[in-house]
Every structure is written in C-alpha cells, then in structure tokens.
Write a protein that holds these residues in place. Structure first.
Motif, mmCIF file in Angstrom:
data_model
loop_
_atom_site.group_PDB
_atom_site.id
_atom_site.type_symbol
_atom_site.label_atom_id
_atom_site.label_comp_id
_atom_site.label_asym_id
_atom_site.label_seq_id
_atom_site.Cartn_x
_atom_site.Cartn_y
_atom_site.Cartn_z
ATOM 1 N N ARG A 143 84.309 75.605 42.392
ATOM 2 C CA ARG A 143 84.404 76.785 41.535
ATOM 3 C C ARG A 143 83.392 76.670 40.394
ATOM 4 N N ILE A 144 82.605 77.737 40.206
ATOM 5 C CA ILE A 144 81.581 77.774 39.168
ATOM 6 C C ILE A 144 82.067 78.688 38.054
ATOM 7 N N SER A 145 81.975 78.214 36.826
ATOM 8 C CA SER A 145 82.523 78.937 35.683
ATOM 9 C C SER A 145 81.876 80.307 35.529
ATOM 10 N N HIS A 146 82.695 81.304 35.252
ATOM 11 C CA HIS A 146 82.224 82.677 35.050
ATOM 12 C C HIS A 146 81.365 82.783 33.798
ATOM 13 N N GLU A 147 81.734 82.081 32.737
ATOM 14 C CA GLU A 147 81.070 82.238 31.447
ATOM 15 C C GLU A 147 79.726 81.526 31.387
ATOM 16 N N LYS A 148 79.516 80.513 32.205
ATOM 17 C CA LYS A 148 78.314 79.698 32.086
ATOM 18 C C LYS A 148 77.261 80.019 33.135
ATOM 19 N N LEU A 149 77.461 81.082 33.888
ATOM 20 C CA LEU A 149 76.446 81.489 34.851
ATOM 21 C C LEU A 149 75.286 82.146 34.110
ATOM 22 N N SER A 150 74.080 81.710 34.388
ATOM 23 C CA SER A 150 72.892 82.276 33.748
ATOM 24 C C SER A 150 71.924 82.755 34.822
ATOM 25 N N ASP A 151 70.980 83.602 34.422
ATOM 26 C CA ASP A 151 70.045 84.185 35.377
ATOM 27 C C ASP A 151 69.180 83.113 36.027
ATOM 28 N N GLY A 152 68.774 83.395 37.272
ATOM 29 C CA GLY A 152 67.860 82.507 37.968
ATOM 30 C C GLY A 152 68.547 81.697 39.050
ATOM 31 N N PRO A 153 67.772 80.880 39.801
ATOM 32 C CA PRO A 153 68.341 80.049 40.873
ATOM 33 C C PRO A 153 68.981 78.781 40.319
ATOM 34 N N HIS A 154 70.064 78.354 40.951
ATOM 35 C CA HIS A 154 70.783 77.159 40.515
ATOM 36 C C HIS A 154 71.316 76.414 41.735
ATOM 37 N N ASN A 155 71.496 75.101 41.594
ATOM 38 C CA ASN A 155 72.151 74.268 42.600
ATOM 39 C C ASN A 155 73.414 73.679 41.992
ATOM 40 N N TYR A 156 74.513 73.775 42.720
ATOM 41 C CA TYR A 156 75.786 73.213 42.269
ATOM 42 C C TYR A 156 76.294 72.262 43.347
#
Length: 405
Positions: A142-155
C-alpha cells in the motif's frame, strides 16, 4: 598425480553449485536488469575470488540480493485535486493498493521473519508468514495517498526468510496530474523585435468512467501583452475507459509596451467536475533586451553623495541619433540637464539629490527614460539609495552616579 575419487566428487559438487547459482542470478538479472546488474557483477567477483559458493562473502551477497519474485507495472495513477485513481479505479484515503501472489518455490517450509518496504510512504502486509513448499499467499503493498508526487516511482517490499533468502516484490508507478499543461513553463525568449511572437501549448484532461463531468471552462492570461486563443479540442479513448481531452492553445505576445528585462505572467485554465472546480496554471515568461547602452548600468547612491552631481550616458546600440523626451526619477532625485535637447548619438543626463526629500532608509527604485525613436521605447536604470548608518557612542561612566569619566 592422480586425484582421489572423493576429491573429484568435491570439485564436481562445487562446479554444479556454481553453475546453478550463476543460472539463478542470470534469471534474476533477466527479470530486472536495471536493478540487479551491479549485484550480478559483485556476486561473480566474489565467487571467482573465493572459488567457494558457500563462502561468507557469497552468502552475504545472496542475503543482500535475493530473488526478485515479481516486478509489475502498476501503470498511471492520475491525480485531480485531492482525488486519485489508478486507471478506472478510484483511490481511497488509505492509498494505492497493489497485491502480489507470493509462492514458496523452495523445497523446504519457510517462515517470513522480516518485511521491509523501500520507503516510509509504503507499507506491506502478508496474509500468512509460514509457507510449505509450493504454498501461496498474498502480499499487499500500500502506497500512501498523501505522499504520492508527480513523476515515475518504484516501490518495493522485501521479504526475508529463515532460510537466509530474500524475496523482493515491486511496482513501477507514474503519477500524472489529471488536468495539466504539457508545458508548465512557456518561454518566449528575447522579444526585442517588433513582430508578434507566438507559442503553442496544450491542456490535457484525463476523465475516468466514474467521473461523469470533466469540462474545460476557459483560459485566462494575467498580462495585457499576452493573448490566448483556444483551438478546437479532440478526445482520445485510453486504456481502462479513461478519456483524454486535448485542448490546444496558441499564445501570442506583442512586444509593444514591454520594458526591458525579464517579465512573466500566469496562464490559468479553469475546469469543472461533478466533485467541484479547479485550475491548472502554467507560467509564461519572456526577456526583452534594451536597444540602449547605459553607463553606469546601475546607480548606487548614498546620502553622503548629496552634494555631487551624477551623470548618465546613453547610446543606441545601432548608433542612431535620438532625443530623451522625459524622465521618471525617484522623488529624491532631480534631472537638471539632458531632457528635450537636440538629437545626438550620445545623450548625457545630469542628476542631483533633492536634500529635502532624502529618504530615511534604504530604497530600491529606478530611473525610466523615454526617447523619440519609438513611442514604447523606455530605458530603465536600476537605482539603489543607501543611507549611511549613524550611531551615537557614549563614554562609559560610573553606574552609581552617572558621572562620565
């Protein structure tokens, strides 16, 4: 010298182990080369150096690298104000959820002893931590709703087992604004020429199926020098039922009346949804280089200079003769000569301080001159007034009597 059969068997076991280990690492490398290439090189060097696949160095690397059980692409996560959705699936306040199928591919039962995530913005949960050979369970990342920022990311989620193996599960996510300009910064460059300058940009709106209304309501520009013309828009059906609306906008900048230096304004697009209204903002900026050369390029004045005149020498870069028609100066300066004279290739202005209007503190102003070459041509000279710092220094005295020594 003939080797014993036990020695041959030992060498054969080491060779087979090294071959199987190399195959496992190569398989892992084929899954995610951008992640495991360096690990593969380190592991190969460790095996070559020790000639023993069971050496502590190799085991340590195996514990650090582990096997990538899954590497999946979650796709685009669209963001509209405070709402998010993955494709056509709306994201709740609990964040973006992705589930992996975890399989114990080892020949013995394993127990998950530790779970770690790639960052503090994600959490991982397992349905069960003990797995028999071939048994399956689910891993929820689960990825936090508040900490999502624009652009590509790897989790990532990393599972450590009691058999010293490490399993890693990851997703690649790209966060995109649902309503945004394709060019958040539109730069016209140098606009010194008299011809209009034009630039094209595009507003993009992504509408998922559950969002009934996503409408472009118009565009506005925060400058009289820039005009925005909206061209016919088009709509494209994307994956998961998402409709992309494209609104091309042509920007025109008229250089008449723009002063030299750097200027900017904001381009604002308004949109409305069934959940509310919003705006997408881009920055439009430009530079105008003055056709005049001024010496000094900047006036730095002090109140101690009030008894002395200042001279400003102005020439046109093309060598044309001109006249200075008027001057706007700060209230503490007076222009005593150089205004309204005959045309010449070089003009000299003389300025004096007005003693009665000296400011009581530092000031940042400018001298603005108009010439007869073009009605909209102005010459701006930055001016800084610095007041001297004066302090009264008293002599030390007797604290009981106040008498000075």
């Amino acid at each position: 010298m003939r080797l014993k059969r036990s020695t041959w068997l030992l060498y054969l076991c080491i060779a087979l182990s090294a071959t199987s280990l190399g195959a496992a690492v190569a398989y892992r490398y084929s899954i995610a080369p951008e992640i495991y290439q360096d690990d593969w090189v380190r592991l190969s060097r460790a095996i070559d150096a020790s000639a023993d696949v069971h050496s502590p160095e190799v085991k340590q690397l195996l514990g650090e690298v582990g096997d990538a059980k899954a590497l999946e692409d979650l796709g685009l996560v669209y963001a509209l104000e405070d709402s998010l959705w993955v494709g056509a699936q709306q994201v709740t306040d609990s964040g973006v959820l992705h589930t992996f199928d975890v399989v114990n591919e080892e020949r013995r039962p394993v127990r998950i002893v530790n779970i770690e995530t790639s960052c503090g913005c994600s959490t991982a949960e397992l349905s069960t931590r003990e797995l028999r050979p071939g048994e399956r369970t689910s891993l929820a990342l689960r990825i936090s709703h508040e900490k999502l920022s624009d652009g590509p990311h790897n989790y990532w989620a990393t599972l450590a087992t009691d058999s010293d193996s490490v399993w890693r599960y990851g997703v690649k996510v790209e966060i995109m604004r649902a309503v945004s300009w394709d060019r958040p910064d539109v730069y016209f460059g140098d606009v010194s020429s008299a011809s209009p300058n034009e630039m094209n940009c595009e507003l993009r709106l992504f509408q998922p199926p559950f969002l009934k209304t996503l409408k472009f309501d118009g565009v506005s520009v925060g400058s009289d020098h820039v005009r925005a013309d909206v061209l016919p828009q088009e709509s494209i059906l994307r994956a998961n039922g998402v409709v992309e609306h494209r609104v091309p906008v042509k920007l025109s900048l008229a250089p008449d009346g723009i002063r030299e230096g750097h200027g900017f304004c904001y381009l604002t697009a308004a949109y409305s949804t069934d959940a509310g209204n919003g705006q997408a903002i881009a920055r439009v900026h430009w530079t105008r280089i003055s056709p005049y050369h001024v010496a000094p390029a900047r006036l730095v004045l002090r109140d101690s200079d009030a008894a002395a005149p200042f001279t400003i020498v102005i020439t046109h870069v093309s060598g044309l003769p001109f006249r200075v028609l008027s001057a706007e100066v700060p209230d503490y300066l007076l222009v005593t000569s150089g205004i309204g004279g005959s045309a010449a290739k070089e003009q000299t202005l003389t300025l004096w301080f007005d003693q009665a209007r000296l400011p009581g503190q530092h000031r940042f102003d400018g001298v603005v001159l108009k010439t007869d070459l073009k009605a909209d041509d102005v010459v701006t000279i930055p001016t800084v007034f610095l007041r001297a710092l004066r302090t009264s220094v008293s002599q030390p005295g007797n604290p009981s009597t106040g008498e000075k020594r």
